[in-house]
Design an enzyme around this catalytic site. Structure first.
Site, PDB file in Angstrom:
ATOM      1  N   CYS A 158      44.618  33.464  48.058  1.00 51.43           N
ATOM      2  CA  CYS A 158      45.641  33.882  49.031  1.00 51.43           C
ATOM      3  C   CYS A 158      45.200  33.611  50.466  1.00 51.43           C
ATOM      4  CB  CYS A 158      45.926  35.373  48.858  1.00 51.43           C
ATOM      5  SG  CYS A 158      44.467  36.367  49.244  1.00 51.43           S
ATOM      6  N   CYS A 184      44.545  27.299  42.691  1.00 49.12           N
ATOM      7  CA  CYS A 184      43.622  27.686  43.769  1.00 49.12           C
ATOM      8  C   CYS A 184      43.745  26.747  44.959  1.00 49.12           C
ATOM      9  CB  CYS A 184      42.173  27.661  43.272  1.00 49.12           C
ATOM     10  SG  CYS A 184      41.555  25.985  43.007  1.00 49.12           S
ATOM     11  N   ASP A 226      24.083  45.162  52.644  1.00 46.50           N
ATOM     12  CA  ASP A 226      23.170  44.095  53.068  1.00 46.50           C
ATOM     13  C   ASP A 226      22.598  44.360  54.450  1.00 46.50           C
ATOM     14  OD1 ASP A 226      23.068  41.766  51.160  1.00 46.50           O
ATOM     15  OD2 ASP A 226      25.224  42.112  51.220  1.00 46.50           O
ATOM     16  N   GLU A 240      37.495  20.157  25.474  1.00 48.23           N
ATOM     17  CA  GLU A 240      36.518  21.200  25.148  1.00 48.23           C
ATOM     18  C   GLU A 240      35.050  20.784  25.044  1.00 48.23           C
ATOM     19  OE1 GLU A 240      38.801  24.102  22.188  1.00 48.23           O
ATOM     20  OE2 GLU A 240      39.020  21.997  21.658  1.00 48.23           O
TER      21      GLU A 240
END
Length: 1331
Positions: A54, A119, A365, A1263
């Site tokens: 997004c 994507c 972090d 595959e």
């Protein structure tokens, strides 16, 4: 709601002004773009900022500096109310196929960087935002910009190659895939014989012209410049959003509403609201308070506004470092390093420094580094200002600090360091980038001038307990002593006692986390010694200097054959043709299921799932749900008019549970409402009461103990295994476990069922691999005939086997809702629901007994496989069969026995997943050979070669084949990867490096193509030629990124002798081609290609008399004549497919049409102290016969390899002791990202190969390559073996898949891991099950 009206929100989207009078604080930009503005190019992939689908660009004007800033951000976490006065650019705003496409869109598409395309808009926008700030980026900039964008199809190489063309380094010939390079002093002569075919030609790309971009709206500049800004208030259905204009006002608000959260980037509050259901009636957004963004320098350090985004903080520090003396900037550089790894670019662009500190995450972090560096926070409240030191007293509990609720952090003071002071930050995370850390640390030490005596030291850890912790006792033991081995050895022992993690601590990985506390301190020690050496304080011989793992992506090769010289230029078969929808993927115009516009009166369906693993349902109360605004109805099992369960292999799976549930996540009922938000609230209000049933079964061990299996269990044997064991030199028993895998298709399960309005007719728009199954399922559920149900599939945003069986159950439930309400019903699962409900790849536990000779020949093997199938049979028994049929892989073992069982457990049912059992069985047989090699002290490749099939061969199920091309792939792979020389270089590297090891492994594959159930191999097609000469092709395959429509276009183009531009494929639908088979088993092109070919041949033959009459005529004129001569211009094509079978009683058969062969060599570099690794290089040789489309096939190879690498080294599903899936999204479940791609990734298609069994001599490729990801697993194992030999450990050792950093680190058995006492299994309840 109060009578007061809220303010009007003003935002510019793609250059157009958008005003919203009733902006709801609960609305995110993503749903506003997709729902309100119909800009569906921006995709929803996870809803939590973890996948990048997004991504949009936000631009803001900053009045203080009179500059415009552009940054990428996740639309799913951006509250609409936060965007007042901003300009947003989405993928639609930068270019479209109607007007002009943007160079970023063009290059990603033409470099073949888009497969399923879901994507792609996010990738485009991340790259676009980078180019707006840096029109000539470096490779480092590109990999950083794309780090937060996940792709499940491509393996990232083509995306990076497309983006690389913008680099200033891009002038080097190598970046375009050429092997010869001007840098090597070689001429790049364009002689045809040297020239290899390229996948794309960058000469044809549009140049990037920054002057063509949208301008920032002048109206927003005027708005921002107004002298006295007013407070903004937005009132929603349940929530109020206040945006104060001054610090004074912010303090008053916070005094009145101390519990109201302050939201800057919404990267913390947002996910809490969305995933944990936390509700805040009031939110304060101090985004317009100038004081929170001020940066000032003092003689002691720099003060940074708490509102600054993490990207801004990093840029402030990066600007200061070169201006100051090196000794002053130790802390700054440590922070810059941590800021580079924290989250991803989209998150860092919006998340604020203050928010990061006060959210006080245990594995933060920044907090350990800020605390170790003696930073202070400036806070303000109605009583005044104060400075609070960031130290161990600041963090008081999980997510809690000492600050009072009404206090606001205004700034953070980061001090300069002094001479003789060193600061370092280290982190270890499940994935190298865009991942929460497992353990983080900040360490600082100060020495007196010219001495190694420690004056002051401070060590903080994150990820060890509920808060950031200080190793106070350890520090005390070091202060005042010389920094040497003796002091540090004492420090390690004290640290181990001081930082204890209880064995059932949340997050698990207890031994690993404890060993990291030691090894990270050791890393600090190495760095400090290096510094002391540089300052001539110490002169002793130093341990090795630890360099970071390599990270620079090198140009890769993709080698394939030219088409023959006699092939017509117009014939596209065998040429690298771009995916037919790649451009519209990149512009966001491609329509996926959830992009279909909303129908009038449409309802949204949300499922209610079981919260118990094994229980009777004693009550289902939906009354509260029905009272909620927007909720229309609830569908339960009682509402189903037809079959209430789906029958499979002698077992049935209920659509909705009626009396009993068998796993957490089983569907019980479904809530229908006018919007998704209302349906979700309705689902949360449904009350189910249970009575738990005894002894749920979760693990394979539980199932074996209770004999809980799905029948039939399968056995296969060749030779006489028992007898053979009596005549071997050595026998070894071993085993391995392989974890499951989530499909993580970028587009979650999506469907829309529309009642046509008469005679019980329904249109189903759905994302599936098998439209005919959906048609049958819906018809049976509604008790109507199949001719009333039409199923449409335009395209699928990735599937990988996960959109067949479960999709049919979801479609059946959705169809009941549409039938009951007589309204269109949409069901789109959220990522967490999808992961919880739909299951994935089967986890397998295998044990083996192997008998071999001293020369390495394996004479006998007996292997037992157990797969965790879950609570429904699904396709588990077929997967168990395929596991046995591939257990030989490339090896001819004369006496071989295999047994396979599917375990019935109380977990969500597992299902088909690309590879269908082969990736599991392959790992087992390779591990067995690896054990033999370790026992004999010989290189693995020698044992592999001794045992390979050679000459005319017969498999263990009596199927004859020739392994010639398999052996060619193997030899070619060894040659291309320069195996022997690199093996020697690795051995040398391993002798010179104590804490870093390299490993290399080469893996072969022999993969059977097609369905062993013969009837599934048939296919049909329908081809229409219209009067203007254009052609419409329909066939039974669904387009899910594998490029089947592109290949069908190529087939039709060759057979009809017309260019592909005249051929269109609209969708796959059950009313054009009936009774189709699933797009699966790598057989889609083989079957549908033959059917399309058949239809086109029929049509071309019909046109023959017309062509003979008018040989010079155009295609259009022939078609016109044919119509007037009443020749039919429509034809169906059909392909029977091979008659394959397997007879399990006789243990023989012909289950496959042919084999696809390949070999893959991978090399990794492993950090033995943390278990981090990098795949340095991968060379992959595949025998594809003659590829129909090399760019599509190489894309399939790279994507499958990456998915396999994820399976074997990264992706880990975790279940709680009660059977609840913990890993329900990208923040907990890590798929490979750009940082995981091999730094050199070479793919070679085996030249001069033929395959008489498939269309145009090609081979199926979807595959097979998944299994070759295991080359990375065994390369890690090889590196770990080298590390173990340093501790005197030799011979076989256990390493289960996935070889995560945790498992790799523990397998290395470094002195630090060995110091950590192991917790005895059974003495505690683990945080997660080993299923």
């Amino acid at each position: 709601m109060s009578a007061k009206a809220g303010d009007t929100l003003c935002v510019f989207i793609n250059g157009k002004k958008v005003t919203e009078d009733h902006a709801d604080p609960e609305t995110m930009l993503l749903s506003f773009l997709r729902g309100k503005l119909r800009l569906t190019g921006t995709k929803s992939g996870c809803g939590g900022g973890g996948c990048g689908a997004c991504t949009v660009m936000v631009s803001r004007y900053q009045p203080a500096t009179k500059t415009i800033i552009h940054y990428s951000a996740n639309a799913c976490l951006l509250p609409l109310c936060q965007l007042h006065g901003a300009a947003v650019t989405t993928v639609e705003g930068i270019g479209s196929s109607k007007a002009r496409i943007h160079p970023v869109q063009e290059r990603i598409a033409k470099a073949h960087g888009s497969q399923c395309g879901f994507c792609t808009p996010g990738m485009v926008m991340s790259m676009y935002a980078l180019l707006r700030n840096k029109p000539q980026p470096t490779m480092e900039d590109i990999t950083q910009a794309l780090a937060g964008n996940m792709c499940r199809c491509t393996g990232y190489r083509p995306i990076v190659d497309g983006c690389r063309t913008f680099c200033q380094e891009a002038n080097c010939c190598q970046t375009n895939g050429g092997t010869k390079c001007c840098f090597n002093g070689e001429e790049n002569n364009d002689e045809p014989e040297n020239e290899k075919p390229q996948l794309f030609d960058k000469e044809e790309f549009l140049p990037l012209d920054p002057t063509q971009e949208l301008i920032f709206p002048p109206e927003l500049i005027l708005m921002a410049e107004t002298a006295n800004p007013q407070t903004l208030t937005f009132l929603g259905e349940r929530m109020t959003w206040v945006c104060p204009a001054s610090l004074e006002e912010l303090v008053q608000l916070k005094t009145r509403h101390p519990v109201a959260p302050l939201v800057m980037g919404n990267t913390n509050i947002g996910p809490d609201i969305k995933f944990k259901g936390i509700f805040h009636p009031l939110i304060i957004s101090p985004i317009r308070v100038q004081e929170l963004f001020e940066v000032s320098q003092t003689p002691q350090g720099v003060r940074v506004g708490a509102g600054c985004s993490l990207s801004e903080v990093r840029s402030v520090l990066e600007k200061l470092v070169p201006q100051l003396q090196e000794e002053k900037t130790e802390l700054f550089r440590a922070l810059i390093q941590q800021l580079g790894n924290l989250g991803n670019q989209q998150i860092r662009n919006v998340a604020s420094l203050g928010g990061n500190i006060v959210s006080a995450y245990p594995n933060s972090d920044l907090n350990p580094v800020l605390a170790a560096g003696n930073c202070r926070v400036g806070v303000i409240c109605s009583e005044g200002r104060r400075e609070v030191p960031l130290n161990q007293d600041f963090f008081v509990g999980f997510g809690k600090t000492t600050l009072k609720p009404e206090e606001i952090v205004v700034s953070v003071f980061i001090p300069f360091t002094t001479k003789g002071e060193f600061v370092r930050a280290f982190r270890q995370a499940p994935r190298k980038e865009a991942s929460f850390a497992t353990v983080t640390t900040g360490m600082r030490v100060r020495f007196s001038e010219g001495s190694r005596v420690v004056q002051d030291v401070s060590i903080y850890y994150g990820g060890i307990g509920p808060t950031t912790v200080s190793a106070t006792k350890t520090c005390k033991a070091v202060i005042g002593r010389p920094w040497d081995e003796e002091t540090l050895n004492r420090a390690y022992d004290i640290l181990l006692d001081e930082l204890v993690i209880p064995p059932s601590a949340p997050g698990g990985k207890v031994e690993f986390r404890r060993s990291l506390t030691l090894s990270l301190l050791f890393k600090f020690n190495l760095e400090v010694l290096q510094k002391l050496r540089e300052m001539n304080v110490v002169t002793d011989e130093l341990p090795e200097k630890l360099l970071p793992l390599p990270r620079d992506i090198q140009p890769s090769l993709q080698e394939f054959q030219f088409v023959s010289k006699d092939q017509s230029d117009q014939d596209p078969v065998g040429r690298p043709m771009m995916h037919r929808s790649a451009i519209i993927h990149a512009t966001g115009e491609a329509v996926y299921c959830d992009d279909i516009p909303k129908r009038d009166g449409e309802l949204f369906l949300v499922l209610v799932t079981s919260s118990r693993p094994h229980a009777k349902i004693t009550g289902l109360d939906v009354s509260d749900a029905l009272q909620l605004p927007g909720v229309v109805d609830v569908v339960t099992a009682k509402d189903i008019p037809g079959k209430k369960a789906r029958e499979m292999f002698g077992y049935s799976e209920e659509l909705l549970a009626e009396s009993e549930v068998a796993c957490i996540g089983q569907m019980v009922c479904a809530v229908l409402a006018d919007t998704k938000a209302h349906a979700k609230r309705g689902a949360a209000a449904v009350k189910i009461t249970y009575e738990d049933l005894p002894d749920p079964i979760f693990t394979i061990e539980d199932a074996i103990e209770k004999s809980s299996f799905y029948e039939p269990k399968r056995v296969i044997e060749r030779g006489n295994v028992t007898k053979a064991f009596e005549n071997v030199d050595r026998i070894h028993e071993g085993g391995i476990r392989i974890g499951g895998q989530e499909h993580f298709y970028m587009e979650t399960q999506s469907m829309l069922v529309v009642p046509v309005g008469e005679e019980m007719e329904f249109d189903v728009y759905i994302s599936t691999q098998w439209p005919a199954l959906i048609q049958d399922a819906v018809a049976e559920t509604l008790n109507i005939s199949a001719n009333r149900v039409t199923c449409h599939v335009k395209r699928v945003g990735g599937a990988f086997g996960g959109k067949v069986i479960k999709t049919s159950i979801l479609a059946s439930i959705t169809s009941v809702a549409a039938w009951k309400t007589n309204r269109a019903v949409r069901c789109v699962l959220e990522r967490g629901e999808d992961m919880l409900i739909t299951g994935g790849r089967h986890p397998v536990r295998a044990t083996y007994k192997v008998g071999f000779m001293n020369d390495g020949r394996i004479v006998a093997a007996d292997i037992e496989y157990y797969a965790n199938a879950g609570c429904a049979v699904d396709e588990s028994t077929l997967i168990a069969e395929k596991i046995l049929l591939h257990m030989d892989n490339a090896y001819n073992i004369p006496n071989l026995r295999g047994r396979a069982a599917s375990c019935r457990t109380n977990l969500p049912s597992n299902t088909a997943f690309r590879g269908f059992g082969v990736p599991q069985t392959l790992l087992v047989v390779e591990n067995m050979l690896n054990d033999v090699a370790l026992l004999l002290g010989r290189p693995a490749h020698q044992i592999q070669e001794i045992n390979m099939y050679k000459g005319p061969s017969v498999t263990h199920y009596k199927f004859e084949f020739s392994p010639e091309n398999m052996l060619r792939c193997w030899e070619e792979c060894k040659l291309k990867c320069d195996y022997s020389a690199r093996r020697r270089a690795i051995d040398q590297f391993n002798q010179q490096n104590r804490w870093k090891k390299r490993g290399m492994y080469i893996a072969p594959i022999k993969y059977g193509i097609a369905f062993s159930e013969g009837f599934l191999n048939q296919a049909a097609a329908l081809v229409h030629i219209y009067k203007d000469g254009s052609v419409l092709v329909t066939h039974g395959g669904t387009e899910m990124g594998q490029g089947i429509h592109t290949k069908m276009q190529q087939v039709a183009s060759r057979e009809l002798h017309i260019p592909t531009s005249k051929i269109y494929i609209s969708e796959t639908s059950t009313n054009t081609v009936p009774n189709t088979c699933p797009s699966a088993a790598s057989f889609g092109t083989d079957a549908n290609g033959m059917a399309v070919k058949n239809a086109c041949e029929i049509l071309y033959k019909r046109l023959e008399p017309i062509r003979q009459k008018d040989p010079k005529g155009s295609w259009e004129s022939w078609i016109g004549t044919a119509f007037f001569e009443k020749i039919s211009l429509s034809a169906t094509g059909y392909f029977r497919g091979p008659d394959l079978y397997m007879d399990w009683k006789k243990m023989e058969g012909e289950p496959y049409a042919y084999f696809t062969f390949g070999a893959c060599c991978s090399e990794v570099e492993l950090d033995c102290l943390t278990g981090d690794y990098r795949t340095v290089r991968t060379d992959l040789v595949m025998d594809l016969g003659r590829s129909v489309n090399p760019s599509v096939d190489i894309g399939q190879i790279e994507g499958a390899f990456t998915q396999g690498m994820g399976l074997y080294t990264l992706e880990e599903l975790k279940f709680s002791p009660t059977g609840l899936l913990y890993t329900r999204g990208p923040s907990q479940y890590k798929i490979p990202a750009v940082c995981d791609m091999p730094l050199r990734f070479n793919v070679y298609l085996l030249p001069n190969s033929d395959n008489p069994h498939a269309i145009y001599s090609s081979k199926g490729i979807g595959e097979p390559v998944i299994s070759l990801g295991s080359s990375v697993f065994f390369a890690i194992k090889d590196a770990a073996a080298a590390a173990r030999s340093m501790s005197g450990l030799v011979g076989p050792f256990s390493l289960d898949s996935p070889a995560t950093p945790e498992k790799a680190c523990l397998a290395c058995a470094s002195p630090f891991t060995q110091k950590v006492p192991a917790n005895k299994p059974g003495s505690f309840k683990p945080w997660a099950l080993n299923i």
